[in-house]
Design a protein around this motif. Structure first.
Motif, PDB file in Angstrom:
ATOM      1  N   ALA A 169       0.840  -1.207   0.000  1.00  0.00           N
ATOM      2  CA  ALA A 169       0.000   0.000   0.000  1.00  0.00           C
ATOM      3  C   ALA A 169       0.867   1.247   0.000  1.00  0.00           C
ATOM      4  O   ALA A 169       0.624   2.197  -0.756  1.00  0.00           O
ATOM      5  CB  ALA A 169      -0.933  -0.015   1.209  1.00  0.00           C
ATOM      6  N   GLY A 170       1.917   1.235   0.824  1.00  0.00           N
ATOM      7  CA  GLY A 170       2.806   2.400   0.892  1.00  0.00           C
ATOM      8  C   GLY A 170       3.521   2.637  -0.413  1.00  0.00           C
ATOM      9  O   GLY A 170       3.654   3.772  -0.882  1.00  0.00           O
ATOM     10  N   GLN A 171       3.943   1.540  -1.039  1.00  0.00           N
ATOM     11  CA  GLN A 171       4.663   1.671  -2.320  1.00  0.00           C
ATOM     12  C   GLN A 171       3.724   2.194  -3.400  1.00  0.00           C
ATOM     13  O   GLN A 171       4.070   3.056  -4.194  1.00  0.00           O
ATOM     14  CB  GLN A 171       5.223   0.289  -2.693  1.00  0.00           C
ATOM     15  N   TYR A 172       2.459   1.686  -3.391  1.00  0.00           N
ATOM     16  CA  TYR A 172       1.497   2.130  -4.411  1.00  0.00           C
ATOM     17  C   TYR A 172       1.167   3.608  -4.232  1.00  0.00           C
ATOM     18  O   TYR A 172       1.086   4.360  -5.202  1.00  0.00           O
ATOM     19  CB  TYR A 172       0.244   1.267  -4.356  1.00  0.00           C
ATOM     20  N   GLU A 173       1.044   4.009  -2.973  1.00  0.00           N
ATOM     21  CA  GLU A 173       0.759   5.436  -2.710  1.00  0.00           C
ATOM     22  C   GLU A 173       1.913   6.296  -3.219  1.00  0.00           C
ATOM     23  O   GLU A 173       1.698   7.345  -3.839  1.00  0.00           O
ATOM     24  CB  GLU A 173       0.551   5.670  -1.215  1.00  0.00           C
ATOM     25  N   ALA A 174       3.131   5.821  -3.021  1.00  0.00           N
ATOM     26  CA  ALA A 174       4.302   6.603  -3.469  1.00  0.00           C
ATOM     27  C   ALA A 174       4.304   6.730  -4.993  1.00  0.00           C
ATOM     28  O   ALA A 174       4.594   7.801  -5.539  1.00  0.00           O
ATOM     29  CB  ALA A 174       5.585   5.938  -2.987  1.00  0.00           C
ATOM     30  N   ARG A 184       1.569   9.273  -5.863  1.00  0.00           N
ATOM     31  CA  ARG A 184       2.001  10.653  -5.554  1.00  0.00           C
ATOM     32  C   ARG A 184       3.069  11.130  -6.538  1.00  0.00           C
ATOM     33  O   ARG A 184       3.171  12.309  -6.864  1.00  0.00           O
ATOM     34  CB  ARG A 184       2.515  10.747  -4.122  1.00  0.00           C
ATOM     35  N   GLY A 185       3.869  10.187  -7.047  1.00  0.00           N
ATOM     36  CA  GLY A 185       4.937  10.575  -7.961  1.00  0.00           C
ATOM     37  C   GLY A 185       4.468  10.825  -9.381  1.00  0.00           C
ATOM     38  O   GLY A 185       5.162  11.486 -10.162  1.00  0.00           O
ATOM     39  N   ILE A 186       3.285  10.312  -9.719  1.00  0.00           N
ATOM     40  CA  ILE A 186       2.832  10.392 -11.117  1.00  0.00           C
ATOM     41  C   ILE A 186       1.578  11.252 -11.286  1.00  0.00           C
ATOM     42  O   ILE A 186       1.482  12.056 -12.224  1.00  0.00           O
ATOM     43  CB  ILE A 186       2.567   8.963 -11.672  1.00  0.00           C
ATOM     44  N   VAL A 187       0.605  11.087 -10.381  1.00  0.00           N
ATOM     45  CA  VAL A 187      -0.687  11.769 -10.557  1.00  0.00           C
ATOM     46  C   VAL A 187      -0.598  13.187  -9.982  1.00  0.00           C
ATOM     47  O   VAL A 187      -0.396  13.350  -8.775  1.00  0.00           O
ATOM     48  CB  VAL A 187      -1.815  10.981  -9.862  1.00  0.00           C
ATOM     49  N   LEU A 213      -3.377   7.592   1.357  1.00  0.00           N
ATOM     50  CA  LEU A 213      -4.160   7.585   0.111  1.00  0.00           C
ATOM     51  C   LEU A 213      -4.477   6.149  -0.309  1.00  0.00           C
ATOM     52  O   LEU A 213      -5.451   5.890  -0.995  1.00  0.00           O
ATOM     53  CB  LEU A 213      -3.381   8.287  -1.002  1.00  0.00           C
ATOM     54  N   VAL A 214      -3.630   5.231   0.107  1.00  0.00           N
ATOM     55  CA  VAL A 214      -3.805   3.811  -0.189  1.00  0.00           C
ATOM     56  C   VAL A 214      -3.514   3.048   1.092  1.00  0.00           C
ATOM     57  O   VAL A 214      -2.556   3.381   1.807  1.00  0.00           O
ATOM     58  CB  VAL A 214      -2.850   3.327  -1.302  1.00  0.00           C
ATOM     59  N   THR A 215      -4.338   2.063   1.396  1.00  0.00           N
ATOM     60  CA  THR A 215      -4.162   1.349   2.657  1.00  0.00           C
ATOM     61  C   THR A 215      -4.452  -0.145   2.489  1.00  0.00           C
ATOM     62  O   THR A 215      -5.233  -0.529   1.594  1.00  0.00           O
ATOM     63  CB  THR A 215      -5.083   1.953   3.738  1.00  0.00           C
ATOM     64  N   PRO A 216      -3.806  -0.983   3.293  1.00  0.00           N
ATOM     65  CA  PRO A 216      -4.164  -2.401   3.283  1.00  0.00           C
ATOM     66  C   PRO A 216      -5.456  -2.585   4.066  1.00  0.00           C
ATOM     67  O   PRO A 216      -5.792  -1.780   4.944  1.00  0.00           O
ATOM     68  CB  PRO A 216      -2.991  -3.075   3.993  1.00  0.00           C
ATOM     69  N   PRO A 269      -9.934   9.685   1.364  1.00  0.00           N
ATOM     70  CA  PRO A 269      -9.206  10.913   0.997  1.00  0.00           C
ATOM     71  C   PRO A 269      -8.735  10.916  -0.458  1.00  0.00           C
ATOM     72  O   PRO A 269      -8.780  11.947  -1.137  1.00  0.00           O
ATOM     73  CB  PRO A 269      -8.019  10.937   1.972  1.00  0.00           C
ATOM     74  N   LEU A 270      -8.312   9.771  -0.968  1.00  0.00           N
ATOM     75  CA  LEU A 270      -7.859   9.748  -2.370  1.00  0.00           C
ATOM     76  C   LEU A 270      -9.059   9.779  -3.324  1.00  0.00           C
ATOM     77  O   LEU A 270      -9.075  10.534  -4.300  1.00  0.00           O
ATOM     78  CB  LEU A 270      -7.011   8.503  -2.637  1.00  0.00           C
ATOM     79  N   ILE A 271     -10.050   8.985  -3.022  1.00  0.00           N
ATOM     80  CA  ILE A 271     -11.225   8.914  -3.915  1.00  0.00           C
ATOM     81  C   ILE A 271     -11.923  10.270  -3.994  1.00  0.00           C
ATOM     82  O   ILE A 271     -12.237  10.759  -5.087  1.00  0.00           O
ATOM     83  CB  ILE A 271     -12.204   7.827  -3.416  1.00  0.00           C
ATOM     84  N   ASN A 272     -12.092  10.912  -2.836  1.00  0.00           N
ATOM     85  CA  ASN A 272     -12.915  12.130  -2.802  1.00  0.00           C
ATOM     86  C   ASN A 272     -12.210  13.378  -3.322  1.00  0.00           C
ATOM     87  O   ASN A 272     -12.810  14.455  -3.370  1.00  0.00           O
ATOM     88  CB  ASN A 272     -13.481  12.344  -1.399  1.00  0.00           C
TER      89      ASN A 272
END
Ligand code: 6PG
Length: 257
Positions: free
Chosen positions: A124-129, A132-135, A174-177, A193-196
């Protein structure tokens, strides 16, 4: 209680499942073109489960495939089952089979969740990173997707935000297990928070079995997870077939082929 979301949501109803796939494809094509014209890329998160497959198949088909600037798509997944990427349960695998392997998206711009040799929390942490790095965002917030596609589960869940699970309360990620007892598996999910913060959130639901939950979510009855999807300053779109919209009353018919 309840009228708020019904007033905020833009509900479009197609005649049947096939018309819903076309209505949804038209909507995604339009959002993709607008986003790419505006900022050069289309930042999209695909939903999982079975409902979107008809949309994916339509978009990979002759009517829509050539109407999309696929090379400028940045593809993510609004949730993922914590299974190998080649598992039939993998949302990435479903999207790859039905859409991504048939269209010229750039391989490096399809961002699947790491689900092997990593813990759910680190995944989850890696996906959030990566997100955050792309979007990109704007002055208030980073990571504002152009479109987040969502489904609606029989218990009112969406993404992997299931009733009575810990992910519902997560506000600092923004992403969580999320361990889901009813599915007996770990999931990785976008959080509220990410969806909204997205520019557009689109629910896709079809079939009579979803009608009661669609009504409950839109009328904010029962405090269902999907009712927590209320974009802060984005568009909330519900794309339904007549069966799923059966309890909503008239006035939403979309003129789709
Ligand atoms: C998943 C989805 C989930 C799905 C709903 C609806 O990983 O399963 O993200 O939220 O959208 O469960 O699933 P169906 O489309 O199969 O009814």
């Amino acid at each position: 209680m309840g009228a708020g979301m019904m007033e905020r949501a833009e509900v479009q109803v197609a005649r049947d499942a096939s018309a819903l796939a076309n209505l949804s494809a038209e909507s995604v094509v339009a959002m993709s073109a607008a986003a790419i014209e505006n900022h050069g890329s289309f930042y999209v998160a695909l939903s999982g489960g079975t409902t979107p497959r008809a949309l994916f198949t339509a978009m990979a088909g002759d009517e829509y495939r050539n109407r999309v600037d696929w090379a400028n798509w940045e593809v993510f997944f609004s949730d993922e089952r914590f299974v190998p990427p080649d598992s039939p349960d993998s949302n990435y695998n479903s999207a790859r089979e039905a859409l991504l392997s048939h269209v010229p998206v750039s391989a490096g711009r399809v961002h699947s969740v790491l689900t092997e040799d990593i813990s759910p929390d680190d995944a989850a942490g890696q996906y959030e990173a990566v997100i955050r790095g792309i979007v990109p965002g704007d002055v208030e917030q980073d990571a504002r997707f152009d479109l987040i596609l969502l489904g609606l589960g029989p218990d009112g869940h969406t993404a992997s935000l299931f009733p009575d699970t810990e992910a519902l309360a997560v506000q600092d990620r923004l992403v969580t297990p999320n361990y889901v007892p009813s599915a007996n598996m770990w999931r990785i999910t976008f959080t509220y928070p990410l969806i909204n913060r997205a520019h557009t959130v689109a629910f896709l639901a079809e079939g009579e079995a979803k009608a009661q939950r669609v009504w409950e979510v839109l009328h904010e009855v029962g405090n269902l997870p999907a009712s927590g999807v209320q974009p802060t300053n984005g568009r909330l779109l519900w794309l339904l077939d007549r069966e799923a919209a059966a309890l909503l009353g008239s006035g939403h018919e979309a003129q789709s082929e």
